[in-house]
Scaffold this motif. Sequence first.
Motif, mmCIF file in Angstrom:
data_model
loop_
_atom_site.group_PDB
_atom_site.id
_atom_site.type_symbol
_atom_site.label_atom_id
_atom_site.label_comp_id
_atom_site.label_asym_id
_atom_site.label_seq_id
_atom_site.Cartn_x
_atom_site.Cartn_y
_atom_site.Cartn_z
ATOM 1 N N THR A 159 0.680 -1.297 0.045
ATOM 2 C CA THR A 159 0.135 0.005 -0.231
ATOM 3 C C THR A 159 0.972 1.240 0.108
ATOM 4 O O THR A 159 0.487 2.448 -0.320
ATOM 5 N N ARG A 160 2.057 0.961 0.324
ATOM 6 C CA ARG A 160 3.068 2.275 0.078
ATOM 7 C C ARG A 160 3.438 2.754 -1.329
ATOM 8 O O ARG A 160 3.959 3.438 -1.723
ATOM 9 N N TRP A 161 3.225 1.529 -2.304
ATOM 10 C CA TRP A 161 3.408 1.837 -3.759
ATOM 11 C C TRP A 161 2.493 2.788 -4.221
ATOM 12 O O TRP A 161 1.472 3.121 -3.882
ATOM 13 N N PRO A 162 2.984 3.715 -5.119
ATOM 14 C CA PRO A 162 2.181 4.716 -5.892
ATOM 15 C C PRO A 162 0.946 4.394 -6.487
ATOM 16 O O PRO A 162 -0.126 5.027 -6.385
ATOM 17 N N VAL A 163 0.907 3.205 -7.117
ATOM 18 C CA VAL A 163 -0.492 2.581 -7.505
ATOM 19 C C VAL A 163 -1.223 1.957 -6.775
ATOM 20 O O VAL A 163 -2.361 2.142 -6.696
ATOM 21 N N VAL A 164 -0.479 0.985 -6.170
ATOM 22 C CA VAL A 164 -1.381 0.112 -5.188
ATOM 23 C C VAL A 164 -1.860 0.884 -4.115
ATOM 24 O O VAL A 164 -3.133 0.703 -3.572
ATOM 25 N N GLY A 165 -1.216 1.722 -3.400
ATOM 26 C CA GLY A 165 -1.431 2.758 -2.461
ATOM 27 C C GLY A 165 -3.012 3.348 -2.650
ATOM 28 O O GLY A 165 -4.127 3.227 -1.938
ATOM 29 N N PRO A 166 -3.108 4.159 -3.637
ATOM 30 C CA PRO A 166 -4.307 4.860 -3.952
ATOM 31 C C PRO A 166 -5.464 3.988 -4.360
ATOM 32 O O PRO A 166 -6.577 4.293 -3.842
ATOM 33 N N ALA A 167 -5.232 2.587 -4.794
ATOM 34 C CA ALA A 167 -6.350 1.760 -5.151
ATOM 35 C C ALA A 167 -6.933 1.112 -3.724
ATOM 36 O O ALA A 167 -8.169 1.083 -3.738
ATOM 37 N N VAL A 168 -6.095 0.820 -2.897
ATOM 38 C CA VAL A 168 -6.235 0.258 -1.649
ATOM 39 C C VAL A 168 -7.257 1.083 -1.082
ATOM 40 O O VAL A 168 -8.203 1.032 -0.345
ATOM 41 N N THR A 169 -6.670 2.373 -1.044
ATOM 42 C CA THR A 169 -7.418 3.423 -0.209
ATOM 43 C C THR A 169 -8.894 3.843 -0.851
ATOM 44 O O THR A 169 -9.898 3.768 -0.099
ATOM 45 N N ALA A 170 -8.945 3.724 -2.086
ATOM 46 C CA ALA A 170 -10.108 3.928 -2.832
ATOM 47 C C ALA A 170 -11.364 2.850 -2.091
ATOM 48 O O ALA A 170 -12.295 2.957 -2.012
ATOM 49 N N LEU A 171 -10.664 1.485 -2.369
ATOM 50 C CA LEU A 171 -11.450 0.446 -1.698
ATOM 51 C C LEU A 171 -11.972 0.472 -0.537
ATOM 52 O O LEU A 171 -13.067 0.265 -0.122
ATOM 53 N N TYR A 172 -11.066 0.931 0.374
ATOM 54 C CA TYR A 172 -11.552 1.279 1.867
ATOM 55 C C TYR A 172 -12.648 2.183 2.036
ATOM 56 O O TYR A 172 -13.577 1.935 2.812
ATOM 57 N N GLU A 173 -12.325 3.317 1.295
ATOM 58 C CA GLU A 173 -13.316 4.326 1.375
ATOM 59 C C GLU A 173 -14.560 3.867 0.904
ATOM 60 O O GLU A 173 -15.794 4.208 1.354
ATOM 61 N N LEU A 174 -14.899 3.079 -0.198
ATOM 62 C CA LEU A 174 -15.944 2.493 -0.504
ATOM 63 C C LEU A 174 -16.428 1.520 0.505
ATOM 64 O O LEU A 174 -17.972 1.730 0.761
ATOM 65 N N TRP A 175 -15.673 0.848 1.229
ATOM 66 C CA TRP A 175 -16.426 -0.069 2.085
ATOM 67 C C TRP A 175 -16.891 0.440 3.459
ATOM 68 O O TRP A 175 -17.782 0.422 4.006
ATOM 69 N N ALA A 176 -16.071 1.696 3.980
ATOM 70 C CA ALA A 176 -16.455 2.481 4.849
ATOM 71 C C ALA A 176 -17.752 3.166 4.798
ATOM 72 O O ALA A 176 -18.473 3.284 5.710
ATOM 73 N N GLY A 177 -18.011 3.341 3.606
ATOM 74 C CA GLY A 177 -19.397 4.067 3.131
ATOM 75 C C GLY A 177 -20.502 3.286 3.360
ATOM 76 O O GLY A 177 -21.555 3.501 3.677
ATOM 77 N N LEU A 178 -20.051 1.923 2.937
ATOM 78 C CA LEU A 178 -21.161 1.008 2.894
ATOM 79 C C LEU A 178 -21.292 -0.025 4.078
ATOM 80 O O LEU A 178 -22.357 -0.734 4.106
ATOM 81 N N ARG A 179 -20.508 0.210 4.930
ATOM 82 C CA ARG A 179 -20.467 -0.862 6.092
ATOM 83 C C ARG A 179 -21.405 -0.996 6.894
ATOM 84 O O ARG A 179 -22.010 -2.073 7.217
ATOM 85 N N LEU A 180 -22.252 0.176 7.267
ATOM 86 C CA LEU A 180 -23.359 0.220 8.140
ATOM 87 C C LEU A 180 -24.339 -0.505 7.373
ATOM 88 O O LEU A 180 -25.327 -1.724 7.898
ATOM 89 N N ARG A 181 -24.569 -0.513 6.058
ATOM 90 C CA ARG A 181 -25.649 -0.994 5.275
ATOM 91 C C ARG A 181 -25.696 -2.360 4.994
ATOM 92 O O ARG A 181 -26.376 -2.987 5.273
ATOM 93 N N VAL A 182 -24.391 -2.702 4.767
ATOM 94 C CA VAL A 182 -23.863 -4.072 4.588
ATOM 95 C C VAL A 182 -24.166 -4.925 5.838
ATOM 96 O O VAL A 182 -24.525 -6.100 5.838
ATOM 97 N N THR A 183 -23.925 -4.301 6.994
ATOM 98 C CA THR A 183 -24.182 -5.243 8.224
ATOM 99 C C THR A 183 -25.481 -5.139 8.838
ATOM 100 O O THR A 183 -25.543 -5.320 9.993
ATOM 101 N N GLY A 184 -26.160 -4.520 8.217
ATOM 102 C CA GLY A 184 -27.722 -4.221 8.374
ATOM 103 C C GLY A 184 -28.095 -3.357 9.677
ATOM 104 O O GLY A 184 -28.966 -3.649 10.399
ATOM 105 N N ARG A 185 -27.167 -2.436 9.723
ATOM 106 C CA ARG A 185 -27.433 -1.207 10.794
ATOM 107 C C ARG A 185 -28.206 -0.076 10.202
ATOM 108 O O ARG A 185 -28.056 0.210 8.873
ATOM 109 N N PRO A 186 -28.680 0.663 10.982
ATOM 110 C CA PRO A 186 -28.996 1.817 10.616
ATOM 111 C C PRO A 186 -28.020 2.934 10.215
ATOM 112 O O PRO A 186 -26.901 2.775 10.454
ATOM 113 N N ASP A 187 -28.448 4.131 9.699
ATOM 114 C CA ASP A 187 -27.417 5.131 9.062
ATOM 115 C C ASP A 187 -27.029 5.633 10.404
ATOM 116 O O ASP A 187 -27.386 5.580 11.500
#
Length: 211
Positions: A159-187
Amino acid sequence: MKFAGMAFVAGSVGLRRVGAGCAIGSGKGRTWRHGGGVAAARMMALAEPRSTAVPASNSVELSQRPGVNWEVKLLYDGDCPLCMREVNFLMKQDAGRGKVAFVDISSLDYSPEDNGGITFEDAMGRIHAVLPGGTTLVGVPVFRKVYDTLGMGWVYAATRWPVVGPAVTALYELWAGLRLRVTGRPDLATIIEERQRLLAQRECETSCKLY
């Protein structure tokens, strides 16, 4: 890759304060248990992808406090089943050495003052960690630091590499935004509102015992 996060539980009691006392009423729906400092819902925090180190708001460095022997403090959501799978794995890797301090923000006793000034809603929006000097980490750098501390730095080394790092960060941000919904919780706004209700109820019950 696995990502840790934060969380909540259930009930259905309403609470309102009447004068100097409190009244408890019934209500429909689900109640969620949460933990950590009372704060108003600030949904804009979720829209700000943050994955770099930022200074803690505490005026006293955590490393100057007595009894601090951990290398990184991980704030996690104890009511998030997916998050707990990774937290349990990390706890086993720590094997009681105390190199990582695990703090469950879903506890009603969670205190921002004891955790780098990180509010409950901020911790719910993105995973956070606190270093002994008081610096806080947000997002992917949290995983990198925790895994490195436990001797598994190779897992997130890429994740320290120029290409991999931003890609992993983008995936995490996606997960963080959907986490409550995916786990069946309220907003988050609903969770914070219910958390405030539970904290007020606990305060009321404590005050009533004094009379």
